[in-house]
Design a protein around this motif. Structure first.
Motif, PDB file in Angstrom:
ATOM      1  N   ALA A  25       0.684  -1.439  -0.040  1.00  0.00           N
ATOM      2  CA  ALA A  25       0.085   0.051   0.040  1.00  0.00           C
ATOM      3  C   ALA A  25       0.963   1.249   0.085  1.00  0.00           C
ATOM      4  O   ALA A  25       0.500   2.137  -0.706  1.00  0.00           O
ATOM      5  CB  ALA A  25      -1.060  -0.090   1.176  1.00  0.00           C
ATOM      6  N   MET A  26       2.038   1.206   0.735  1.00  0.00           N
ATOM      7  CA  MET A  26       2.721   2.364   0.777  1.00  0.00           C
ATOM      8  C   MET A  26       3.541   2.700  -0.400  1.00  0.00           C
ATOM      9  O   MET A  26       3.496   3.864  -0.957  1.00  0.00           O
ATOM     10  CB  MET A  26       3.905   2.397   1.870  1.00  0.00           C
ATOM     11  CG  MET A  26       4.850   3.433   2.112  1.00  0.00           C
ATOM     12  SD  MET A  26       4.190   4.990   2.601  1.00  0.00           S
ATOM     13  CE  MET A  26       4.027   4.513   4.267  1.00  0.00           C
ATOM     14  N   ALA A  27       4.022   1.514  -1.094  1.00  0.00           N
ATOM     15  CA  ALA A  27       4.642   1.659  -2.599  1.00  0.00           C
ATOM     16  C   ALA A  27       3.733   2.103  -3.611  1.00  0.00           C
ATOM     17  O   ALA A  27       4.152   2.882  -4.275  1.00  0.00           O
ATOM     18  CB  ALA A  27       5.049   0.402  -2.945  1.00  0.00           C
ATOM     19  N   GLN A  28       2.419   1.736  -3.464  1.00  0.00           N
ATOM     20  CA  GLN A  28       1.588   2.107  -4.576  1.00  0.00           C
ATOM     21  C   GLN A  28       1.225   3.747  -4.188  1.00  0.00           C
ATOM     22  O   GLN A  28       0.887   4.528  -5.094  1.00  0.00           O
ATOM     23  CB  GLN A  28       0.158   1.639  -4.232  1.00  0.00           C
ATOM     24  CG  GLN A  28       0.289   0.008  -4.904  1.00  0.00           C
ATOM     25  CD  GLN A  28      -0.817  -0.954  -4.386  1.00  0.00           C
ATOM     26  OE1 GLN A  28      -1.581  -0.615  -3.556  1.00  0.00           O
ATOM     27  NE2 GLN A  28      -1.169  -1.821  -5.371  1.00  0.00           N
ATOM     28  N   ALA A  29       1.162   4.224  -2.974  1.00  0.00           N
ATOM     29  CA  ALA A  29       0.888   5.671  -2.695  1.00  0.00           C
ATOM     30  C   ALA A  29       2.364   6.518  -2.953  1.00  0.00           C
ATOM     31  O   ALA A  29       1.943   7.820  -3.489  1.00  0.00           O
ATOM     32  CB  ALA A  29       0.621   5.529  -1.270  1.00  0.00           C
ATOM     33  N   LEU A  30       3.399   5.899  -2.901  1.00  0.00           N
ATOM     34  CA  LEU A  30       4.581   6.784  -3.406  1.00  0.00           C
ATOM     35  C   LEU A  30       4.832   6.755  -4.686  1.00  0.00           C
ATOM     36  O   LEU A  30       5.459   7.606  -5.104  1.00  0.00           O
ATOM     37  CB  LEU A  30       5.657   6.053  -2.522  1.00  0.00           C
ATOM     38  CG  LEU A  30       5.569   6.438  -0.852  1.00  0.00           C
ATOM     39  CD1 LEU A  30       6.829   5.455  -0.227  1.00  0.00           C
ATOM     40  CD2 LEU A  30       5.683   7.707  -0.509  1.00  0.00           C
ATOM     41  N   GLY A  31       4.666   5.674  -5.424  1.00  0.00           N
ATOM     42  CA  GLY A  31       4.991   5.547  -6.821  1.00  0.00           C
ATOM     43  C   GLY A  31       4.079   5.414  -7.971  1.00  0.00           C
ATOM     44  O   GLY A  31       2.850   5.658  -7.377  1.00  0.00           O
ATOM     45  N   GLN A  32       4.443   5.723  -8.983  1.00  0.00           N
ATOM     46  CA  GLN A  32       3.350   5.699 -10.103  1.00  0.00           C
ATOM     47  C   GLN A  32       3.252   4.192 -10.601  1.00  0.00           C
ATOM     48  O   GLN A  32       4.093   3.705 -11.531  1.00  0.00           O
ATOM     49  CB  GLN A  32       3.643   6.382 -11.301  1.00  0.00           C
ATOM     50  CG  GLN A  32       3.656   7.971 -10.740  1.00  0.00           C
ATOM     51  CD  GLN A  32       3.891   8.974 -11.655  1.00  0.00           C
ATOM     52  OE1 GLN A  32       4.634   8.491 -12.849  1.00  0.00           O
ATOM     53  NE2 GLN A  32       4.123  10.337 -11.615  1.00  0.00           N
TER      54      GLN A  32
END
Length: 120
Positions: free
Chosen positions: A7-14
């Motif tokens: 979830a964090m990676a999806q929020a930070l990245g495209q």
């Protein structure tokens, strides 16, 4: 914890829909790598939200690192087509990895160069 990292990676990245499977595998890999690099006696829970953030950045670094092309070219007659080089994505991947290691620095085992006392 993998779900939190994802979830964090999806929020930070495209992250596109087609990259979701790769991102999940990279999140699992990042969690395993960073857990193994923690100082003795330190658990991921001891790191608080920094562990999730560091793993997310490391997973995004892997995703960015896999997106570069070969920078190839071909010529047909008098026309040459060149593919953009891969330097930008490699630099982005290196920056994301550095960010992950920086945020978790206080919790990770020492790596790299160290001085040792030498009698004169």
């Amino acid at each position: 914890m993998t779900e939190e990292i994802m979830a964090m990676a999806q929020a930070l990245g495209q992250v596109s829909e087609s990259q979701q499977g790769a991102l999940e595998a990279l999140c699992v890999s990042a969690e395993t790598e960073l857990t193994g690099r923690l100082r003795d006696g330190v658990t991921p829970e001891d790191c608080g939200p920094a562990f999730v953030l560091g793993c997310a950045w490391l997973a995004l670094a892997g995703l960015a690192g896999g997106q570069y092309g070969g920078g190839g070219s071909f010529t047909a007659g008098s026309v040459t087509i060149r593919e953009a080089g891969s330097g930008e994505n490699r630099e982005r991947a290196a920056a994301l990895r550095l960010q992950a290691e920086t945020v978790l620095g206080p919790y990770l085992k020492d790596r790299g160069f160290m001085f040792q006392g030498v009698e004169g």
